[in-house]
Design a protein around this motif. Structure first.
Motif, mmCIF file in Angstrom:
data_model
loop_
_atom_site.group_PDB
_atom_site.id
_atom_site.type_symbol
_atom_site.label_atom_id
_atom_site.label_comp_id
_atom_site.label_asym_id
_atom_site.label_seq_id
_atom_site.Cartn_x
_atom_site.Cartn_y
_atom_site.Cartn_z
ATOM 1 N N ARG A 124 8.061 -8.125 -10.363
ATOM 2 C CA ARG A 124 8.122 -9.508 -9.901
ATOM 3 C C ARG A 124 7.510 -10.494 -10.897
ATOM 4 O O ARG A 124 8.115 -11.502 -11.253
ATOM 5 C CB ARG A 124 7.387 -9.629 -8.558
ATOM 6 C CG ARG A 124 7.529 -10.992 -7.938
ATOM 7 C CD ARG A 124 7.097 -10.994 -6.475
ATOM 8 N NE ARG A 124 7.517 -12.237 -5.846
ATOM 9 C CZ ARG A 124 8.017 -12.346 -4.627
ATOM 10 N NH1 ARG A 124 8.136 -11.280 -3.864
ATOM 11 N NH2 ARG A 124 8.382 -13.513 -4.130
ATOM 12 N N ASP A 125 6.305 -10.191 -11.389
ATOM 13 C CA ASP A 125 5.611 -11.136 -12.267
ATOM 14 C C ASP A 125 6.386 -11.380 -13.552
ATOM 15 O O ASP A 125 6.536 -12.513 -14.001
ATOM 16 C CB ASP A 125 4.208 -10.624 -12.610
ATOM 17 C CG ASP A 125 3.291 -10.729 -11.395
ATOM 18 O OD1 ASP A 125 3.686 -11.408 -10.418
ATOM 19 O OD2 ASP A 125 2.203 -10.118 -11.421
ATOM 20 N N GLU A 126 6.878 -10.274 -14.135
ATOM 21 C CA GLU A 126 7.589 -10.401 -15.406
ATOM 22 C C GLU A 126 8.899 -11.168 -15.217
ATOM 23 O O GLU A 126 9.248 -12.034 -16.026
ATOM 24 C CB GLU A 126 7.862 -9.003 -15.993
ATOM 25 C CG GLU A 126 8.624 -8.991 -17.298
ATOM 26 C CD GLU A 126 7.940 -9.745 -18.448
ATOM 27 O OE1 GLU A 126 6.699 -9.923 -18.384
ATOM 28 O OE2 GLU A 126 8.644 -10.175 -19.377
ATOM 29 N N LYS A 129 8.208 -14.777 -14.903
ATOM 30 C CA LYS A 129 7.827 -15.307 -16.212
ATOM 31 C C LYS A 129 9.080 -15.637 -17.026
ATOM 32 O O LYS A 129 9.194 -16.700 -17.639
ATOM 33 C CB LYS A 129 6.969 -14.265 -16.952
ATOM 34 C CG LYS A 129 5.867 -14.894 -17.809
ATOM 35 C CD LYS A 129 5.164 -13.843 -18.645
ATOM 36 C CE LYS A 129 3.942 -13.242 -17.960
ATOM 37 N NZ LYS A 129 3.370 -12.114 -18.738
ATOM 38 N N TRP A 432 13.148 -13.370 -5.626
ATOM 39 C CA TRP A 432 11.753 -13.573 -6.017
ATOM 40 C C TRP A 432 11.461 -14.991 -6.497
ATOM 41 O O TRP A 432 10.324 -15.435 -6.512
ATOM 42 C CB TRP A 432 11.394 -12.574 -7.123
ATOM 43 C CG TRP A 432 11.315 -11.177 -6.609
ATOM 44 C CD1 TRP A 432 11.216 -10.782 -5.312
ATOM 45 C CD2 TRP A 432 11.319 -9.981 -7.395
ATOM 46 N NE1 TRP A 432 11.157 -9.421 -5.214
ATOM 47 C CE2 TRP A 432 11.213 -8.899 -6.480
ATOM 48 C CE3 TRP A 432 11.399 -9.705 -8.758
ATOM 49 C CZ2 TRP A 432 11.185 -7.572 -6.906
ATOM 50 C CZ3 TRP A 432 11.374 -8.395 -9.175
ATOM 51 C CH2 TRP A 432 11.263 -7.334 -8.260
#
Length: 725
Positions: A124-126, A129, A432
């Motif tokens: 999710r974070d990547e 980003k 997301w």
RNA sequence: GCACCCUUAGCUCAGACAGGUUAGAGCGUUCGAUUCACAUUCGAAAGGUCGGAAGUUCGAAUCUUCCAGGGUGCACCA
């Protein structure tokens, strides 16, 4: 000898739009006049002036400018410039939209192409980003293109649907609506997109016509039809209309033993009016877990609901030997098995029906029962004004009462029709990129009640439907939930101008949100423009190769010509046919105006501060301009920008240039000095008024000419006063 | 199936809600002009039974009803 002006050096011919546009844009930007606070500070707007505000429908942050945007920008800038020239405290708020599903799926596709990685591989974070980098990078493109149109937006108030201020508004809205009981979480049948792995709302569904075989199966003594044999495993209810005399021997609740796909089953007869006697045999079996209507029937009669297909389109254990197979592969196998069992009555090839697809570039919708968040549209709750009503009723009331007027008026009927069919709005999405469901967040989870006492609220990974945050747009851009000066001054906004294609998605949702959260309408007027089509009325599309790019038009013919082409001939709500010839034609008009100005300035005397004696004949001409001014103002007030622009165009070209100026030539070179002076003064005055009247429509060329005037009441035409007649 | 919109010159459209001279415009076509602020110009001409039928009215492109054709939205699609 009579003093004669001469055209200044810069007054070259022909008019060069691109040169003028960059020069004039700089003048406007440096002035800061798009910001009403600056206008007040510099004394061009009175502090107590009536406010006039428009919030720009935010274009997709990763998109590029198309003709639909260009039309929107032209129309809104006309209204804004008109209001500003009328001395109103005028604000036009710019913004961009994250377009969550479309953006995420584009970035995911790009990553998969280049790196063969899925979002699960990245995490999710990547992924976020990457998406943010992409949106940041492409943001300047759309913003610069918006500026090229001459849009006098106040960029100091720029908003992005996913920025910090909008995040706060979304969280606040969710929690307030939850606390009021308008948002609930429940297991309901939703539109599931197996391709994008997310739910979508009813309004995002697009029905596409498709041809498929229609199978008639022997279900005990009945003939049942379907295009989807793969859903039939769980079917243990057989439904018919209570008034269907063909089946009067069967009683509601009666049990029948029959042979089915994977062996003998017990079927229960259900009498329900949802069965259409005229369709097929009038008998159907139901699959409540994968059909909206079947789910309703099952709920009415409290029937068992068993899922058959999973989120990826794979058959579950109920399918027996077919479990674990994708529905696409399973279908022919199932048909074959039914055939060998002798359960096929017949097959109609070429049955035409509508298939639900996700209009946001997704796949074929598979209805699924899922635990999702919903906005209750029929639930009666207390509104800020103290009345107890439902969102649906309030949405109807504010239009019926005229608090919000929709133009053209016939869209009000379409709006009511939509409201009448509206069901609870599924607002959670399994993508997301977007605002997360606040239940997840610390600080908010305290306010959100625990669904079942004794359990803890699990962290919800879902995000909100992009239209949930878009629904807040008129007030979230003005600082809500803080009680800012902007919010007090500029809300409700004067007008919401957008294409009729997003009446339901957006306009209706803004009315919904604002009614409940603000206790007022989001805008007093809705002005719906049509779609921009090609010269033959076809939709512009890549495959037809008939796309007219606004930036190409601006480069070839100028922003003024592009703008006015999108306004003249565009009655509210009707589609506009645009051809390159039309744009070229209005470039000629910009040049005509330029040459009128050359002629007048070469021959004119000033109009300000001179006590002149004006001939009766010239007074008549000036009176004619007053009539025009009145008609143009009336038409703009009625949102008939097309008529306002058209009549100004004809006055300037046919009357002013072709007749008045032609008739003036002998007078100006004649021996009657007083008559010549009177006429010079008159020509100058008509030019002056023409520039003001045309400025909202063609801001660049009018401002460029204005800069050549020796005497004027304002340094920029942008803030000069509108003629008062 | 329900609803909404459209049908006016070769093409694209105004005019219709508030019925009233000979139904307008742009583009296109044809003819002509031009030492001019503008050849990105100016003047003129040809071109329409206002989708069809009936009705209301002294009078209908405009209001009413029906029909035909085109488009759009919503629902259904077992």
């Amino acid at each position: 000898m009579e003093k004669r002006g001469s055209a200044p050096e810069i007054f070259l011919k022909p008019f060069n739009p691109s040169e003028a546009e960059s020069h004039i844009s700089t003048l406007w930007e440096n002035s800061g006049y798009a910001n009403p606070d600056v206008c007040i500070e510099k004394g061009v707007t009175k502090p107590d002036a009536e406010p006039y505000s428009i919030v720009l429908p935010p274009p997709n942050v990763t998109g590029t400018l198309h003709m639909g945007h260009a039309a929107m920008l032209a129309i809104e800038d006309i209204l804004i410039r008109y209001a500003r020239m009328n001395g109103q405290k005028t604000l036009w708020v710019p913004g961009t939209d994250s377009a969550a599903i479309a953006t995420q799926s584009k970035v995911e596709t790009d990553i998969y192409k280049k790196e063969k990685k899925t979002r699960q591989d990245l995490g999710r974070d990547e992924l976020l980003k990457r998406i943010n980098a992409f949106t940041e990078e492409s943001k300047s493109t759309i913003v610069n293109q918006i500026k090229r149109m001459g849009s006098s937006l106040d960029w100091s108030r720029y908003a992005y649907t996913l920025d910090e201020a909008r995040y706060k508004a979304v969280m606040e809205a969710f929690v307030r609506m939850y606390d009021a009981g308008l948002i609930y979480r429940g297991d309901r049948i939703v539109n599931w997109d197996p391709k994008l792995q997310t739910t979508v709302s009813d309004d995002e569904i697009e029905y596409v016509e498709q041809k498929d075989p229609f199978y008639h199966f022997k279900y005990g003594p009945f003939d049942i039809g379907t295009v989807r044999p793969e859903t039939k495993f769980g079917d243990k209810y057989v439904v018919m209309h209570p008034n269907d005399t063909r089946y009067k021997e069967y009683k509601h609740g009666q049990k029948l033993q029959l042979e089915w796909i994977n062996g003998p089953i017990e079927a229960t007869v259900i009498k329900d009016e949802a069965a259409d006697m005229a369709f097929g045999s009038g008998v159907m079996t139901i699959t409540p877990a994968h059909s909206g209507i079947d789910f309703e029937i099952a709920s009415r009669h409290k029937l068992d609901i068993a899922p058959v297909i999973d989120e990826r389109g794979i058959l579950l254990s109920i399918a027996g030997e077919f479990a674990g197979t994708h529905i696409k592969k399973a279908r022919p196998l199932i048909v074959e098995k039914l055939r060998t069992k002798g359960l096929i009555a017949k097959i109609d090839e070429g049955y035409v029906h509508n298939v639900a697809t996700n209009s946001r570039g997704g796949g074929i919708i598979e209805p699924q029962i899922k635990r999702q968040w919903f906005v209750a549209v029929d639930k009666e709750v207390k509104f800020p004004d103290g009345t107890v009503t439902s969102l649906k009723k309030r949405m109807r009331e504010v239009v019926e009462s005229g608090e919000t007027k929709i133009l053209p008026a016939h869209f009000e009927k379409i709006y009511y029709h939509w409201i009448d069919n509206l069901r609870d709005w599924c607002i959670s999405r399994q993508i997301w990129f977007g605002h997360r469901i606040p239940a997840w967040f610390k600080g908010y989870e305290i306010k959100v009640q625990i669904e079942s006492p004794g359990t803890t609220w699990e962290q919800d990974p879902d995000t909100l439907d992009t239209w949930f945050s878009s629904g807040l747009w008129t007030f979230s851009t003005l600082g809500w939930p803080e009680q800012t000066e902007d919010l007090k001054t500029y809300h409700p906004t004067a007008v919401l101008e957008t294409g009729y294609d997003i009446l339901f998605f957006w306009v209706a949702r803004m009315i919904l949100m604002s009614s409940f959260l603000m206790g007022e309408v989001p805008f007093k007027n809705v002005y719906l423009h049509g779609l921009v089509r090609d010269g033959q009325g076809r939709k512009m599309s890549k495959s037809l190769g008939n796309i007219i790019d606004p930036l190409t038009m601006i480069e070839k013919y100028g922003a003024d010509a592009t703008r006015i082409s999108l306004v003249i001939g565009a009655a509210p709500g009707t589609d506009l046919k645009l051809s390159e010839d039309k744009v070229r034609g209005y470039k000629h008009f910009a040049n005509k105006l330029w040459n009128i100005a050359r002629f007048v300035l070469e021959n004119s005397s000033e109009i300000y501060g001179h006590a002149m004696s004006i001939n009766p004949e010239d007074k008549k001409l000036l009176a004619e301009v007053d009539v025009l001014t009145k008609q143009v103002s009336d038409n703009i007030n009625k949102f008939r920008l097309d008529l306002a622009a058209d009549m100004t165009y004809h006055f300037v070209w046919d009357r002013f240039a072709s007749e008045i100026i032609e008739q003036s030539k002998p007078i100006l070179s004649g021996t009657d000095k007083a008559a010549a002076d009177s006429r010079r003064h008159t020509l100058y005055s008509i030019l002056d008024t023409s520039l003001r009247l045309l400025h909202p429509f063609m801001p660049f060329v009018t401002e460029a000419i204005w800069q050549q005037l020796s005497e004027k009441d304002s340094d920029l035409l942008m803030v000069a006063h509108w003629p008062n007649k």
